[in-house]
Design a protein around this motif. Structure first.
Motif, PDB file in Angstrom:
ATOM      1  N   PHE A  12       5.814   2.742   1.231  1.00  0.00           N
ATOM      2  CA  PHE A  12       5.538   1.595   1.002  1.00  0.00           C
ATOM      3  C   PHE A  12       5.136   0.506   2.002  1.00  0.00           C
ATOM      4  O   PHE A  12       6.272   0.119   2.490  1.00  0.00           O
ATOM      5  N   LEU A  13       3.918   0.209   2.419  1.00  0.00           N
ATOM      6  CA  LEU A  13       3.903  -0.785   3.545  1.00  0.00           C
ATOM      7  C   LEU A  13       3.138  -2.112   3.264  1.00  0.00           C
ATOM      8  O   LEU A  13       1.966  -1.712   2.483  1.00  0.00           O
TER       9      LEU A  13
ATOM     10  N   GLY B 260      16.596   4.212   9.265  1.00  0.00           N
ATOM     11  CA  GLY B 260      15.998   3.132   8.575  1.00  0.00           C
ATOM     12  C   GLY B 260      14.847   3.706   7.715  1.00  0.00           C
ATOM     13  O   GLY B 260      14.104   2.810   6.978  1.00  0.00           O
ATOM     14  N   TRP B 261      14.504   5.055   7.721  1.00  0.00           N
ATOM     15  CA  TRP B 261      13.349   5.657   7.100  1.00  0.00           C
ATOM     16  C   TRP B 261      13.228   5.111   5.505  1.00  0.00           C
ATOM     17  O   TRP B 261      12.035   4.761   5.162  1.00  0.00           O
ATOM     18  N   HIS B 262      14.459   5.242   4.948  1.00  0.00           N
ATOM     19  CA  HIS B 262      14.350   4.999   3.567  1.00  0.00           C
ATOM     20  C   HIS B 262      13.962   3.815   2.958  1.00  0.00           C
ATOM     21  O   HIS B 262      13.816   3.511   1.727  1.00  0.00           O
ATOM     22  N   PHE B 263      14.138   2.573   4.007  1.00  0.00           N
ATOM     23  CA  PHE B 263      13.864   1.365   3.804  1.00  0.00           C
ATOM     24  C   PHE B 263      12.431   1.316   3.063  1.00  0.00           C
ATOM     25  O   PHE B 263      11.989   0.611   2.550  1.00  0.00           O
ATOM     26  N   PHE B 264      11.590   2.343   3.746  1.00  0.00           N
ATOM     27  CA  PHE B 264      10.166   2.333   3.322  1.00  0.00           C
ATOM     28  C   PHE B 264       9.880   3.129   2.059  1.00  0.00           C
ATOM     29  O   PHE B 264       8.543   3.337   1.600  1.00  0.00           O
ATOM     30  N   THR B 265      10.905   3.796   1.542  1.00  0.00           N
ATOM     31  CA  THR B 265      10.350   4.978   0.552  1.00  0.00           C
ATOM     32  C   THR B 265      10.522   4.306  -0.833  1.00  0.00           C
ATOM     33  O   THR B 265       9.983   4.959  -1.682  1.00  0.00           O
ATOM     34  N   GLU B 266      11.007   3.182  -1.086  1.00  0.00           N
ATOM     35  CA  GLU B 266      11.001   2.493  -2.203  1.00  0.00           C
ATOM     36  C   GLU B 266      10.135   1.299  -2.208  1.00  0.00           C
ATOM     37  O   GLU B 266      10.256   0.431  -1.457  1.00  0.00           O
ATOM     38  N   ARG B 267       9.512   1.259  -3.371  1.00  0.00           N
ATOM     39  CA  ARG B 267       8.790  -0.008  -3.515  1.00  0.00           C
ATOM     40  C   ARG B 267       9.284  -0.965  -3.696  1.00  0.00           C
ATOM     41  O   ARG B 267      10.504  -0.989  -4.759  1.00  0.00           O
TER      42      ARG B 267
ATOM     43  N   TRP C  80       0.973  -1.186  -0.020  1.00  0.00           N
ATOM     44  CA  TRP C  80       0.116  -0.006   0.027  1.00  0.00           C
ATOM     45  C   TRP C  80       1.003   1.217  -0.103  1.00  0.00           C
ATOM     46  O   TRP C  80       1.852   1.405   0.685  1.00  0.00           O
ATOM     47  N   SER C  81       0.422   2.257  -0.870  1.00  0.00           N
ATOM     48  CA  SER C  81       1.424   3.535  -0.843  1.00  0.00           C
ATOM     49  C   SER C  81       0.595   4.517   0.174  1.00  0.00           C
ATOM     50  O   SER C  81      -0.627   4.724   0.023  1.00  0.00           O
ATOM     51  N   VAL C  82       1.336   5.122   1.158  1.00  0.00           N
ATOM     52  CA  VAL C  82       0.836   6.102   2.130  1.00  0.00           C
ATOM     53  C   VAL C  82       1.419   7.274   1.882  1.00  0.00           C
ATOM     54  O   VAL C  82       2.601   7.303   2.019  1.00  0.00           O
ATOM     55  N   ALA C  83       0.632   8.338   1.943  1.00  0.00           N
ATOM     56  CA  ALA C  83       1.327   9.689   1.588  1.00  0.00           C
ATOM     57  C   ALA C  83       1.512  10.219   2.944  1.00  0.00           C
ATOM     58  O   ALA C  83       0.611  10.259   3.718  1.00  0.00           O
ATOM     59  N   VAL C  84       2.442  10.880   3.154  1.00  0.00           N
ATOM     60  CA  VAL C  84       2.861  11.813   4.313  1.00  0.00           C
ATOM     61  C   VAL C  84       2.345  13.212   4.190  1.00  0.00           C
ATOM     62  O   VAL C  84       3.036  13.718   3.016  1.00  0.00           O
ATOM     63  N   ARG C  85       1.279  13.733   4.603  1.00  0.00           N
ATOM     64  CA  ARG C  85       0.782  15.035   4.311  1.00  0.00           C
ATOM     65  C   ARG C  85       1.957  16.033   4.246  1.00  0.00           C
ATOM     66  O   ARG C  85       2.697  16.216   5.238  1.00  0.00           O
ATOM     67  N   ASP C  86       1.781  17.147   3.642  1.00  0.00           N
ATOM     68  CA  ASP C  86       2.609  18.352   3.671  1.00  0.00           C
ATOM     69  C   ASP C  86       1.894  19.025   4.735  1.00  0.00           C
ATOM     70  O   ASP C  86       0.922  19.831   4.537  1.00  0.00           O
ATOM     71  N   PRO C  87       2.525  19.508   5.976  1.00  0.00           N
ATOM     72  CA  PRO C  87       1.982  20.327   7.050  1.00  0.00           C
ATOM     73  C   PRO C  87       1.586  21.713   6.423  1.00  0.00           C
ATOM     74  O   PRO C  87       0.706  22.429   7.105  1.00  0.00           O
ATOM     75  N   GLU C  88       2.099  22.158   5.548  1.00  0.00           N
ATOM     76  CA  GLU C  88       2.172  23.842   5.086  1.00  0.00           C
ATOM     77  C   GLU C  88       0.952  23.802   3.931  1.00  0.00           C
ATOM     78  O   GLU C  88       0.481  24.736   3.706  1.00  0.00           O
ATOM     79  N   GLY C  89       0.593  22.599   3.374  1.00  0.00           N
ATOM     80  CA  GLY C  89      -0.185  22.433   2.253  1.00  0.00           C
ATOM     81  C   GLY C  89      -1.701  22.125   2.651  1.00  0.00           C
ATOM     82  O   GLY C  89      -2.052  22.152   3.787  1.00  0.00           O
TER      83      GLY C  89
END
Ligand code: AMP
Ligand code: MG
Length: 342
Positions: free
Chosen positions: A243-244, A334-341, A224-233
């Protein structure tokens, strides 16, 4: 004449495209998803499920959200019979509590210790003073407390004054519990559990105001791809995608529960030491194996700020993405582990 020929050509092409799509639909054995939205725990809860009886699963999950809201709320107008109100308002201690309540409070105390009190489940007096326990009420009138009031509420706060032993809880020093930073995560975990118990093949996710728990991988095997919201947008703008296929991702943002006085915005995540809304963070997003921990750690990460959070949270089981007041992003290793499909 030319126009007519073009029209025929268009119709021909459209029918070829349509038959192809229809063929895809027939041969596609991918599962279908059904979604339903409800309001619970002060937020929009969306449950998306594929199962043998998806409606039944979805309704059971939403019922669980309402049960948990009624049980753990601190908003007395909503429910002064909640177990939290009963503990907070008791004249004598210890108070006897059930296993589930002990489980949630013990985890919140453990992580309060682990985050050096950045997450503190015993800020009830402070949160009430600022009105963040009832900011969504129609008749809520925001006000900035005086320094004296804040100092007093800080003195009447702190997880070190809470102890749980078996089925008994004791509050000392006049502190009060507020589990607003953990209950949503707990409800997501219970929802995921119920979904899987009702149908071992169930897949899908629960989205409670942007906080996500995965019931099972998309189409049984995909991320599942999950978007992290832009706090300014705007609510749909995002700054990052993860991707989880399991686990949970939770965001705490300075845009979530706010009021404005004299052009200054006040939001709902408080620094337990100063008793005031945290200013150094705009948003804190944490991925953890379960939503309860992700919820606690996202609140803690918000209070700690990216510099500290990026070091402190991984040993506690969280990987995070933090946006500072200056807009600068800090992540755990370890964050980048989740940013690539994968
Ligand atoms: P969240 O949106 O998950 O970050 O949780 C914020 C909610 O947790 C607030 O609405 C308060 O009820 C509570 N809260 C605020 N500050 C803290 C804190 N430092 N530690 C624990 N809970 C907090
Ligand atoms: Mg949280």
């Amino acid at each position: 004449m030319t126009l007519k020929r073009n029209t025929w050509l268009l119709i021909l092409m459209a029918s070829i495209v349509f038959s192809f799509l229809f063929f895809l639909l027939l041969t596609n054995n991918r599962v279908e998803y059904i979604g339903k939205v409800d309001i619970a725990l002060g937020t929009r809860v969306k449950v998306v499920v594929s199962a043998d009886h998806p409606e039944r699963v979805i309704n059971a999950i939403l019922r669980e959200f309402h049960r948990i809201e009624d049980k753990f709320t601190v908003n007395e107008k909503k429910n002064d019979k909640s177990v939290i109100s009963r503990i907070n308002q008791s004249d004598t201690y210890p108070v006897v509590i059930d296993e589930e309540t002990a489980f949630v409070i013990e985890r919140s105390l453990g992580l309060a210790q682990g985050t050096n009190g950045a997450f503190d489940p015993a800020l009830g007096n402070l949160i009430k003073l600022w009105g963040f326990d009832r900011i969504s009420d129609a008749d809520f009138e925001p006000d900035v407390p005086t320094q004296e009031e804040i100092d007093r509420a800080v003195r009447l706060s702190g997880y070190e004054h809470v102890s749980v032993e078996g089925n008994k809880i004791t509050l000392e020093n006049g502190v009060a519990l507020d589990l607003g930073g953990i209950v949503k995560g707990y409800a997501i975990d219970r929802g995921v559990e119920i979904g899987r118990e009702m149908d071992t093949d169930a897949t899908g996710y629960i989205d409670a105001g942007g906080d996500i728990g995965i019931i099972g991988p998309k189409f049984g095997g995909d991320f599942w791809s999950v978007a992290v919201r832009d706090p300014e947008g705007e609510p749909d703008d995002y700054v990052e995608k993860v991707f989880l296929e399991k686990g949970a991702v939770v965001t705490s943002g300075d845009y979530e529960r706010t009021f404005e006085i004299d052009g200054k915005r006040y939001h709902h995540i408080l620094n337990p030491k100063t008793g005031r809304p945290v200013r150094k963070t705009k948003s804190s997003t944490v991925i953890a194996p379960n939503a309860m921990d992700a919820d606690v750690l996202s609140t803690a990460g918000f209070v700690l700020g990216g510099e500290f959070a990026s070091i402190m949270l991984p040993p506690l089981g969280g990987q995070g993405y933090f946006i500072g007041e200056d807009g600068k992003v800090k992540t755990t290793a370890g964050w980048h582990f989740f940013t690539e499909r994968r």
